[in-house]
Structures are given as C-alpha cells and as structure tokens.
Motif scaffolding. Structure first.
Motif: not given
Length: 439
Positions: A267-268, A272, A274-275, A283-285, A288, A328, A330, A368
């Motif tokens: 998932r990395m 992703v 931009n949040g 750790c998917d994001n 970001d 997004t 990277r 988070d």
C-alpha cells in the motif's frame, strides 16, 4: 478482606491439563467488597484531526522527572490471566520490549490484548474492541452452570502515583459484557465492579471516597471500562476521591498513548492524496507524512534520512515527496547526481523499514492515534505496537531498526513493543527487554 466466592478475580482452577478448565465468572457480589481494604485481595493469576499541529522537536530537558525518574504514565506489566492461549501469564514491559517465540506461542495474542486494553482505556465499547470475543476465551475453558465463558486481562501502569493495577473480567458467552473490574494502588482497592443482576446492562460499582461515606456506589454500563468513566463520575472533593481520580487518570493516559502499526508494503508504492500528514496504522500514506515532516521539522527529517541511509541499498542523500499537481504526492529517495528512486521500486523490507523508522522518529503529533488531548505530549510516553517487527527485514535492517527503537525509548517519549520469531540477534542491542514465549 478476602475476595468473595464467585469473584471474577479468583485465580483459575489448578485442574489437570487433560481436563477442560473453566474461567470463573462472578455471581452476586457485595458492591463494596474489597474497597479501601489493604492488600488482602486475591489478585488474578500472575506469573509474572483534522488539521494537525506543526511539528516541533521536543528537547530532552522537557521530560517530566523527579530525582532522575521519568514520571510519564506507561505500562510496565501486561497480565493475561486467562486469554486465548495464555493462562496465568505476566509479562514485564520495558521501554523497548520484544516478544519472541515460534509461531503459535502467543506473541500476536499478547499484542492483541495490549491493544484491546488501550482501546478500552480510550472509551471504546466491548463490541468494537472484541468483534470475535469467542476467540479470546481459553480453548479448554468450559461454561459454568449458567452457560457463561469469558476471559481476564490486566496491566500495571507506573507514573506519578506509583504502580497502579487494572484487572478486567469479560464475559464472552452468552453475551459480551464486563462482569468485573478492579483498580488498585499500593494494596488499596480504589474501584471494584461486579455483575449482580444479569438481566440489567449494568455492573454495580463502588469506589473509594474516604469522606463522610467511605465508599460511593453507582451503576456503570457493562460495555465500557469503568476506569475510563471515573473522571466523569468522581467529583474529587475528598482526599480519597482525588486519589481515585489520580490513579484512574494515570491508567487512562498510559493506555490511550498507544499506536498499533503493521506497515503494508503493497500500500506504500502508489501516490497518495495530500492530506493532514497523520501516519495511518498501515503506513499507507507514508509519502504524505514525508511531505509534511520534511517541510516542518528539519531535525526529525535529518534523523529519518540517516536511518534510511542505514537501511536502504545504494546511496541515500535525502527522502522527499513531490506533488503531481493533482492533489496526490509520491515519495522518492534522492540518490545524488540528479538520480531519484520512487519508493514504489523498493523491496518490501526497505519499505517496512522506512515506515517503522518514520513511526519511531516522528512521535505522537504525526501518528493517526487518539491520545488524551488534554495531556501535553511532553507528559506522555507513546507506545508503538509492532507485530512482526522484523518481518521482511534483512539482518542489517532489523538490527538498525532495533537500535533506533532503543535510542528513542531511552529518550523517554517513545516506547516500543514488538513481536519477533527469534530474538537471539537482539542480545547485541542494549536496553531491550526480551520476553521469551514457548508453545
């Protein structure tokens, strides 16, 4: 005062291994049994946001201490009196702890119990914390005469109030509910609950008051941890009430300061959105968060780059993130001389290594998690739970990551609890507590 028959806190019966064992669940119990009594209790079986704030690097001088002792609330012991494959188990928890053992020895179960206590301490309901409660019941536990089975877990939190114990008995069948809870400190029972009327969704609670009435009694919901509700129920007018509040708050702060993560390399690899820059448990994001940390805290980012250099193949001058202009981002490794490598091209071990290093270096303001917002970061020790700590890592990566975890734990604001199959390689890293488990 001795614990009454039928209490959920009696030790498990010493029956032969070949016979099924039952996890005792309570019958009717007096609402003030054990309250304010001295060390005569029978303990459980024990063998032992939106819009994130800017990043700042907390100086070591901000550590709360007295006489050189760190006073941040933190768990120092995990007790699994009767939980899944564990019975009568007690595990010490140091600043950096590894549960080690073969598959099936209960490493993941121990971390699962730790995370469950953390979520209960944050006010979560039983059905959210235990979606499959039957799997928590010891395998050979047989139901009692009322057809009830359950499990018991607990922990000790150290801090300004000294060691504070929490023990919880949960009924899993025929319906999920808390049937007993005990909060104690220095041999004094400060809160005790018991299920007296199975037809009502409440437990009867009694807590230490030490005023004109030595004990306060009230019903509490049977799907929540009573300790987490005490700050809303206790006025704090008497010395006894203030003691109960202090102990409960220490336990809740220690439990809520937990971040369970299991980086998912698959998932990395993709860009992703931009949040807010808060790292997710998987750790998917990661891209970001790199975007945020590189812009807001050069000191932390420099340490992350140093860690990346130690764990990634080839030269690493920087770890950066770039936007594609469509919302997004990277992440990339700067190799120097204008050469860059997208993180999507890295191996699983490199990605997991980078993600765990980022977790250890960024601290609670970037994760988070749901910490107690009213408590400053400098007063909390965030515990990182990492199941499969060494998964996909080569020997150099796992040693570097453990050294990083030990260094960050020594500074006080991060603690780490991980699970590995074999910890023989960890002996070379000072400051690491290894808990060996057998099948």
């Amino acid at each position: 005062m001795a614990v009454p028959p039928g209490s959920p806190f009696l030790p498990p019966s010493r029956t032969a291994r070949s016979r099924p064992e039952s996890v005792p669940l309570p019958r009717a119990a007096g609402p003030d049994e054990g309250i304010a009594s001295r060390a005569r209790e029978t303990p459980p079986e024990a063998a032992g946001g939106f819009g994130a704030p800017p990043l700042t690097a907390a100086p070591r001088s901000s550590l709360p201490s007295a006489g050189g002792q760190d006073l941040r609330p933190r768990l120092t012991e995990l007790r699994l009196s009767a939980f899944a494959g564990h019975r009568g188990s007690s595990f010490p928890l140091g600043p950096c702890t590894l549960f080690a053992g073969p598959s099936g020895s209960g490493k993941t179960t121990a971390l699962r119990a730790y995370e469950a206590l953390a979520r209960l301490g944050g006010g979560a309901g039983l059905y959210d914390v235990f979606p499959d409660p039957e799997s928590c019941v010891p395998e050979r536990a047989r139901p009692d005469a009322q057809g009830r089975r359950g499990f018991r877990i607990g922990c000790t939190a150290d801090g300004p109030e000294g060691p504070v114990r929490l023990d919880v008995a949960v009924q899993a069948e025929p319906e999920l509910r808390v049937v007993g809870e005990r909060l104690s400190a220095d041999g004094v029972v400060l809160l005790e609950t018991a299920l007296r009327d199975p037809g009502r969704p409440v437990v009867h609670a009694a807590w230490h008051t030490a005023g004109s009435a030595p004990v306060t009694r009230a019903p509490l919901p049977d799907d929540r941890l009573g300790t987490a509700l005490l700050p809303l129920r206790v006025a704090g007018r008497t010395d006894g009430q203030r003691r109960v509040l202090a102990a409960a708050e220490q336990m809740v702060v220690a439990l809520r300061s937990v971040f369970a993560c299991d980086p998912r390399a698959d998932r990395m690899r993709e860009p992703v959105p931009n949040g807010p820059g808060l790292l997710l448990p998987g750790c998917d994001n990661l891209a970001d968060v790199v975007w945020r940390t590189r812009a807001e805290c050069g000191r932390r980012h420099a340490r992350f780059v140093t860690a990346a250099r130690a764990g990634c193949a080839g030269p690493v001058l920087d770890v950066l993130a770039e936007s594609d202009g469509r919302g997004t981002v990277r992440a990339l490794l700067d190799r120097g001389a204008g050469s860059r490598t997208e993180l999507g091209r890295l191996g699983d071990g490199e990605l997991r290594y980078l993600a765990l290093a980022l977790v250890l270096l960024t601290g609670p303001g970037v994760l988070d998690a749901d910490p107690p917002g009213e408590v400053p970061d400098a007063m909390r020790a965030l515990t990182v739970l990492a199941d499969g700590f060494d998964r996909s890592l080569d020997p150099r990566q796992r040693s570097e990551l453990l050294r990083l975890a030990a260094r960050m734990s020594e500074q006080g604001h991060i603690r780490c609890v991980g699970a590995v199959s074999d910890a023989s390689w960890a002996a070379e890293v000072p400051g690491v507590t290894v808990v060996h488990l057998d099948r």
